[in-house]
Design a protein around this motif. Structure first.
Motif, PDB file in Angstrom:
ATOM      1  N   ALA A  71      68.376  34.325  48.322  1.00 30.89           N
ATOM      2  CA  ALA A  71      68.411  33.143  49.172  1.00 30.89           C
ATOM      3  C   ALA A  71      67.013  32.539  49.254  1.00 30.89           C
ATOM      4  O   ALA A  71      66.038  33.230  49.570  1.00 30.89           O
ATOM      5  CB  ALA A  71      68.908  33.517  50.561  1.00 30.89           C
ATOM      6  N   ALA A  72      66.921  31.263  48.924  1.00 35.22           N
ATOM      7  CA  ALA A  72      65.624  30.596  48.971  1.00 35.22           C
ATOM      8  C   ALA A  72      65.098  30.611  50.397  1.00 35.22           C
ATOM      9  O   ALA A  72      65.819  30.296  51.343  1.00 35.22           O
ATOM     10  CB  ALA A  72      65.756  29.167  48.460  1.00 35.22           C
ATOM     11  N   SER A  73      63.858  31.003  50.536  1.00 34.46           N
ATOM     12  CA  SER A  73      63.239  30.954  51.852  1.00 34.46           C
ATOM     13  C   SER A  73      62.354  29.717  51.933  1.00 34.46           C
ATOM     14  O   SER A  73      61.824  29.248  50.923  1.00 34.46           O
ATOM     15  CB  SER A  73      62.420  32.215  52.111  1.00 34.46           C
ATOM     16  N   THR A  74      62.222  29.191  53.119  1.00 37.70           N
ATOM     17  CA  THR A  74      61.437  27.988  53.326  1.00 37.70           C
ATOM     18  C   THR A  74      60.480  28.193  54.490  1.00 37.70           C
ATOM     19  O   THR A  74      60.670  29.080  55.328  1.00 37.70           O
ATOM     20  CB  THR A  74      62.340  26.773  53.622  1.00 37.70           C
ATOM     21  N   SER A  75      59.473  27.385  54.516  1.00 39.97           N
ATOM     22  CA  SER A  75      58.531  27.416  55.626  1.00 39.97           C
ATOM     23  C   SER A  75      57.899  26.049  55.772  1.00 39.97           C
ATOM     24  O   SER A  75      57.859  25.258  54.823  1.00 39.97           O
ATOM     25  CB  SER A  75      57.447  28.480  55.405  1.00 39.97           C
ATOM     26  N   GLY A  76      57.425  25.777  56.963  1.00 41.17           N
ATOM     27  CA  GLY A  76      56.748  24.520  57.243  1.00 41.17           C
ATOM     28  C   GLY A  76      55.357  24.780  57.780  1.00 41.17           C
ATOM     29  O   GLY A  76      55.148  25.681  58.604  1.00 41.17           O
ATOM     30  N   GLU A  77      54.394  24.010  57.296  1.00 47.24           N
ATOM     31  CA  GLU A  77      52.999  24.155  57.727  1.00 47.24           C
ATOM     32  C   GLU A  77      52.508  22.796  58.211  1.00 47.24           C
ATOM     33  O   GLU A  77      52.617  21.798  57.498  1.00 47.24           O
ATOM     34  CB  GLU A  77      52.141  24.654  56.569  1.00 47.24           C
ATOM     35  N   TYR A  78      51.978  22.763  59.441  1.00 46.82           N
ATOM     36  CA  TYR A  78      51.580  21.516  60.078  1.00 46.82           C
ATOM     37  C   TYR A  78      50.154  21.661  60.605  1.00 46.82           C
ATOM     38  O   TYR A  78      49.818  22.654  61.255  1.00 46.82           O
ATOM     39  CB  TYR A  78      52.536  21.169  61.223  1.00 46.82           C
TER      40      TYR A  78
ATOM     41  N   SER B 249      46.571  24.606  63.505  1.00 49.92           N
ATOM     42  CA  SER B 249      47.588  24.849  62.477  1.00 49.92           C
ATOM     43  C   SER B 249      48.815  25.491  63.115  1.00 49.92           C
ATOM     44  O   SER B 249      48.693  26.383  63.960  1.00 49.92           O
ATOM     45  CB  SER B 249      47.041  25.770  61.381  1.00 49.92           C
ATOM     46  N   LEU B 250      49.979  25.037  62.680  1.00 52.09           N
ATOM     47  CA  LEU B 250      51.248  25.624  63.090  1.00 52.09           C
ATOM     48  C   LEU B 250      52.041  25.963  61.835  1.00 52.09           C
ATOM     49  O   LEU B 250      52.100  25.158  60.893  1.00 52.09           O
ATOM     50  CB  LEU B 250      52.057  24.665  63.970  1.00 52.09           C
ATOM     51  N   PHE B 251      52.644  27.135  61.820  1.00 54.92           N
ATOM     52  CA  PHE B 251      53.405  27.585  60.653  1.00 54.92           C
ATOM     53  C   PHE B 251      54.726  28.158  61.145  1.00 54.92           C
ATOM     54  O   PHE B 251      54.761  28.948  62.094  1.00 54.92           O
ATOM     55  CB  PHE B 251      52.620  28.654  59.893  1.00 54.92           C
ATOM     56  N   HIS B 252      55.812  27.762  60.483  1.00 52.24           N
ATOM     57  CA  HIS B 252      57.134  28.225  60.902  1.00 52.24           C
ATOM     58  C   HIS B 252      57.883  28.738  59.676  1.00 52.24           C
ATOM     59  O   HIS B 252      58.011  28.053  58.663  1.00 52.24           O
ATOM     60  CB  HIS B 252      57.924  27.083  61.547  1.00 52.24           C
TER      61      HIS B 252
ATOM     62  N   GLY C 173      57.278  31.728  64.448  1.00 60.87           N
ATOM     63  CA  GLY C 173      56.291  30.668  64.571  1.00 60.87           C
ATOM     64  C   GLY C 173      54.906  31.236  64.795  1.00 60.87           C
ATOM     65  O   GLY C 173      54.729  32.231  65.506  1.00 60.87           O
ATOM     66  N   PHE C 174      53.921  30.632  64.173  1.00 56.79           N
ATOM     67  CA  PHE C 174      52.537  31.073  64.301  1.00 56.79           C
ATOM     68  C   PHE C 174      51.661  29.856  64.557  1.00 56.79           C
ATOM     69  O   PHE C 174      51.876  28.793  63.971  1.00 56.79           O
ATOM     70  CB  PHE C 174      52.050  31.775  63.026  1.00 56.79           C
ATOM     71  N   THR C 175      50.676  30.010  65.427  1.00 58.03           N
ATOM     72  CA  THR C 175      49.722  28.944  65.699  1.00 58.03           C
ATOM     73  C   THR C 175      48.311  29.486  65.556  1.00 58.03           C
ATOM     74  O   THR C 175      48.063  30.682  65.729  1.00 58.03           O
ATOM     75  CB  THR C 175      49.895  28.370  67.111  1.00 58.03           C
ATOM     76  N   SER C 176      47.390  28.590  65.251  1.00 61.41           N
ATOM     77  CA  SER C 176      45.999  29.006  65.073  1.00 61.41           C
ATOM     78  C   SER C 176      45.086  27.845  65.404  1.00 61.41           C
ATOM     79  O   SER C 176      45.286  26.720  64.930  1.00 61.41           O
ATOM     80  CB  SER C 176      45.756  29.463  63.632  1.00 61.41           C
TER      81      SER C 176
ATOM     82  N   VAL D 129      54.253  34.399  55.478  1.00 63.14           N
ATOM     83  CA  VAL D 129      54.020  35.452  56.459  1.00 63.14           C
ATOM     84  C   VAL D 129      55.317  35.746  57.216  1.00 63.14           C
ATOM     85  O   VAL D 129      56.234  34.921  57.282  1.00 63.14           O
ATOM     86  CB  VAL D 129      52.910  35.052  57.448  1.00 63.14           C
ATOM     87  N   THR D 130      55.386  36.940  57.763  1.00 64.09           N
ATOM     88  CA  THR D 130      56.537  37.361  58.561  1.00 64.09           C
ATOM     89  C   THR D 130      56.036  38.034  59.834  1.00 64.09           C
ATOM     90  O   THR D 130      54.831  38.204  60.036  1.00 64.09           O
ATOM     91  CB  THR D 130      57.427  38.346  57.776  1.00 64.09           C
ATOM     92  N   SER D 131      56.959  38.448  60.670  1.00 63.41           N
ATOM     93  CA  SER D 131      56.568  39.154  61.889  1.00 63.41           C
ATOM     94  C   SER D 131      55.930  40.499  61.570  1.00 63.41           C
ATOM     95  O   SER D 131      55.089  40.990  62.324  1.00 63.41           O
ATOM     96  CB  SER D 131      57.791  39.358  62.789  1.00 63.41           C
ATOM     97  N   ARG D 132      56.307  41.108  60.432  1.00 61.06           N
ATOM     98  CA  ARG D 132      55.731  42.391  60.036  1.00 61.06           C
ATOM     99  C   ARG D 132      54.445  42.240  59.240  1.00 61.06           C
ATOM    100  O   ARG D 132      53.601  43.139  59.223  1.00 61.06           O
ATOM    101  CB  ARG D 132      56.760  43.180  59.221  1.00 61.06           C
TER     102      ARG D 132
END
Length: 859
Positions: free
Chosen positions: A536-543, A566-569, A574-577, A623-626
């Protein structure tokens, strides 16, 4: 950081020493000129002024209460539009423009011959001690008081243009510079040493000209941008002959590599022997390794920003070459003369074309077909006085296929035929559409849409046929993966005054990761297994959103202060920096420059690598939670010295920490295991620090660069090496790099490089024993990377024989890679033990002395 703040306070304190000096003047009345002369006669006082700024005949009467230099200057300047500014070794009287009406000069700086916009051109107003530089697209803007303004515009390799601009209203001014007879007189330009306005300053940035890249000796005579960058201090190569970059203890995947603003995920051809950047198509390239501005993000260690040529707007011309393994051709010219232009550049190997007839004549059972090609194309169009459109694309493809075919009678007397096929294919595709627009005299906007795709495929198949009795067997394995990016970005440059250059912007990037595999098995005309798995194709968004300001704090003192959010989902995570950026520069007198910087970076994409060479099977995953985002913090400080614009010396210190870097737990190889990759890796910490020295000579027949770096880089993982830190794979304690170019005349040029690095660490067993239960030989390791290979060193030479013809110029290039045939270890092949259980390691080298010759032309 405390020491750094104390240093800044000390510098600020030193600013007022001359103004506070006590004075004793022989008289209290006189003209302005007479009193200034009396001040200059005081011990330790030097005041510079111009009669065009200061009214020297104006009478002045002092009260007798003036005790210091500052007190006297306050009286002198009270009734004149003049103010005083103290520098390190002098006081300067300049025009006080605070009450004067101001207007703005704005426009573009371009090359007169080709019409190409010039990035980073200096625009200086000497009488006002002010200036600015052109941005990435040649645009400049400076606001000044009304009057006749003397202006100097300069750019490396071009003749300085001087104009007097009557400034009674806002002026739009496009400046064209003539190229010098020797356009590459500046070999390497480090922005921290430039006496320009704040916009031109990035403390850890170094620019490479295309001319210098072409002058450096290279493997098989093919100029290579990334390998040339490996000659700079603090930047290491990977394995012998490869184009990977390891910047200040970072991994190769921690570099943000941009081609016309588009991220590129795999930058090499032929398993790393050549980079994808064709030097004939490159206008300029910059690498930023410290003080990274807020406008960049997404990687930890560095930014490599490569800009392609725009193309000549006035005449058609080109260049190319024919070498031992591939040829290339570049064409550029006008679409509509003076308003639009194009560039097309391509390369192709022909090793496969030579091997096919040779293998056919020799009736070889195994046939190799190596191949790569790439194509760059770019066009730009003026869409009005305030608008410009750019379009560019890149296509690159590599293939390596090995075929094996045989037939005959086997040992049982049965007729036997079989076919085998193994190979790789991989390639990049990038696209860019950009719109430049001048919003007003002080504001420039840039909107860019980008596309980037990297994909690879591996294939392994086998087919066998037997007769008497008939038997058929076929097996095929295919693995493929890709990453695609779609991005949109908007940037704004605003220049409210010569003391500020404000940049803001925002961007959004959509990533799509698509791995897959297939397996086919057939026997006796019966398909026993036909499995196709498309994970399954995985996707992510970077803002991202950022803001930064280049500020002139004091005369000679500048700072770049910025922030990036930066926000990454990805996968419901979700991750912020929030990443602060800071750079500071202070010019002491005319020749010495101090600099310091601090930045924080985040990386939201991990690279899973089968090796450290940069094979096409390396995977990019979010990236993932792990496996959380990688983070880095770096502080650096430096000093540089410039002598007569010919010699320059620089020294930089840096300290960098990294978090959440990844490695395989047991050094297992990731392949066809997309669904459980998190179980195979662990996260840990990294640390790197060092000192870099460099010496450059940038004018004359002999030009060159010398660099020395002493550094240390380590990694620490709880699940590796019993939690103890160990040397990073490319931790090389000492590095010495020398590069020289001798231009005897317009028809002859010679180049030489010499590199020396300490041996890199490897992991070897300390001892071994037999398991008493299984009688298997067990190796015992004291730690990861516990042994160092011998030192690496190499000399490369090149000669150019240039001859102008009637309609073109031809060049014969003769080069020698590894001129004294040094045996530099590429890898360790096997470990052998004798009866005393002593280890013997067999080392392998890839590149002995490699001579080459190529023919180049330009018209």
């Amino acid at each position: 950081m405390r020491l750094f703040i104390a240093f800044l306070l000390l510098c600020a304190t030193c600013q007022g020493q001359m103004l506070k000096r006590p004075v004793s003047l022989p008289r209290l009345t006189g003209t302005t000129g007479e009193l200034l002369e009396l001040l200059n006669q005081q011990p330790g006082v030097l005041i510079n002024y111009s009669s065009s700024v200061v009214k020297l005949a104006k009478p002045i009467r002092l009260s007798g209460q003036e005790k210091t230099v500052e007190d006297v200057l306050i009286v002198i300047c009270r009734k004149q539009p003049v103010r005083f500014v103290e520098q390190t070794d002098k006081i300067i009287l300049v025009a006080d423009t605070s009450s004067q009406k101001k207007y703005t000069i704005s426009g573009y700086v371009s090359a007169k011959k080709t019409g190409e916009r010039l990035t980073g051109a200096s625009v200086i107003i000497p009488t006002l001690n002010s200036g600015t530089t052109s941005n990435t697209y040649g645009f400049f803007s400076i606001t000044l008081p009304a009057g006749t303004i003397p202006m100097q515009v300069s750019y490396a390799g071009y003749i300085t243009e001087e104009q007097h601009v009557p400034l009674t209203s806002d002026v739009s001014l496009n400046i064209q510079l003539d190229i010098r007879d020797q356009p590459n007189e500046t070999v390497i330009v480090q922005a921290a040493g430039k006496k320009t306005a704040p916009e031109g300053f990035v403390s850890g940035k170094m620019n490479l000209t295309s001319a210098f890249v072409k002058s450096v000796p290279a493997l098989l005579g093919e100029s290579d941008l990334l390998k040339t960058m490996q000659l700079l201090p603090g930047i290491q190569g990977g394995y012998e002959g490869t184009s990977g970059l390891h910047v200040r203890g970072g991994s190769a995947d921690q570099n943000l590599i941009l081609l016309d603003g588009v991220p590129v995920y795999n930058t090499t051809h032929a398993f790393g022997l050549f980079s994808i950047f064709n030097a004939d198509a490159v206008q300029n390239a910059a690498i930023v390794k410290g003080g990274i501005p807020a406008s960049y993000g997404g990687r930890l260690s560095s930014v490599v920003d490569v800009q392609l040529k725009e193309g000549d707007k006035y005449q058609l011309h080109g260049e190319g070459g024919v070498g031992l393994i591939f040829s290339k051709l570049t064409l550029e010219g006008p679409i509509q003369k003076g308003r639009s232009s194009f560039l097309v550049s391509g390369r192709r190997t022909y090793v496969d074309l030579f091997l096919r007839p040779i293998q056919a004549i020799n009736k070889s059972d195994i046939r190799m077909n190596p191949f790569f090609t790439d194509l760059n194309a770019k066009a730009n169009f003026e869409a009005g006085k305030k608008d410009h459109i750019y379009v560019s694309c890149y296509l690159g493809q590599d293939k390596l296929l090995a075929k094996e075919e045989a037939e005959g009678t086997n040992y049982q007397g049965r007729y036997d035929s079989y076919k085998g096929r193994d190979g790789f294919s991989w390639g990049n595709m990038t696209g860019m559409l950009r719109w430049n627009h001048v919003l007003n005299k002080k504001t420039f906007s840039n909107v860019t849409a980008t596309y980037s795709r990297y994909r690879f495929k591996t294939i392994s198949s086998y087919e066998e046929k037997l007769t008497d009795p008939d038997h058929f067997y076929q097996e095929k394995n295919v693995y493929h993966s890709s990453i695609r990016d779609w991005g949109i970005r908007a940037d704004l440059d605003h220049l409210p005054s010569p003391n500020h250059f404000i940049k803001t912007g925002l961007s959004a990037t959509f990533h799509r990761y698509q791995p897959g595999s297939s397996y086919f098995y057939q026997e006796a005309n019966v398909v026993l297994n036909d499995t196709r798995v498309n994970y399954a194709a995985s996707t992510s968004g970077e803002y991202d959103v950022y803001a930064e300001d280049d500020i002139r704090l004091l005369p000679g003192m500048k700072a770049n202060i910025g922030i990036r959010l930066s926000l990454f989902h990805a996968q419901k995570n979700g991750f912020t920096s929030l990443q602060p950026r800071f750079s500071w520069l202070y010019q002491l007198k005319k020749r010495w420059t101090l600099s310091a910087s601090y930045h924080e970076m985040n990386q939201f994409i991990h690279q899973l690598s089968n090796s450290n060479i940069g094979l096409p099977t390396d995977l990019w995953l979010p990236v993932t939670s792990r496996v959380p985002p990688q983070k880095a913090r770096q502080a650096s400080a430096g000093v540089s010295y410039h002598h007569k614009q010919v010699y320059s010396f620089g020294m930089d210190l840096y300290y960098k920490t990294m978090k959440n870097v990844i490695d395989y737990i047991d050094q297992s190889v990731f392949f066809n295991a997309y669904d459980n990759w998190e179980d195979k890796v662990t996260t840990g910490k990294g640390r790197s620090y060092g000192i870099e020295w460099s010496l450059q000579k940038t004018k004359g027949k002999l030009q060159g660069l010398a660099a020395y770096t002493i550094s240390k880089s380590t990694r620490q993982f709880d699940d590796i090496n019993e939690g103890r830190s160990f040397p990073f794979l490319f931790d090389r304690r000492h590095e010495i790099k020398l590069a020289a170019v001798w231009k005897r005349s317009a028809r002859f040029e010679a180049g030489a490089n010499w590199l020396y690095t300490s041996g890199r660490p490897v992991t070897l067993p300390d001892e071994s024993y037999y398991d008493p239960y299984t009688w298997e030989l067990i190796d015992v390791y004291s730690s990861r990377n516990n042994v160092r290979l011998p030192a690496y060193h190499r000399l490369d030479l090149s000669l150019k024989f240039i001859k102008p013809k009637k309609h073109y110029t031809r060049t014969w290039l003769v080069s020698i890679y590894n001129a004294y045939n040094r045996f530099n270890i590429f890898y360790l092949d096997e470990i052998r033990r004798n009866d005393q259980n002593t280890f013997h390691v067999k080392a392998k080298a890839v590149f002995p002395i490699v001579p080459s010759i190529s023919y180049q032309f330009k018209f």
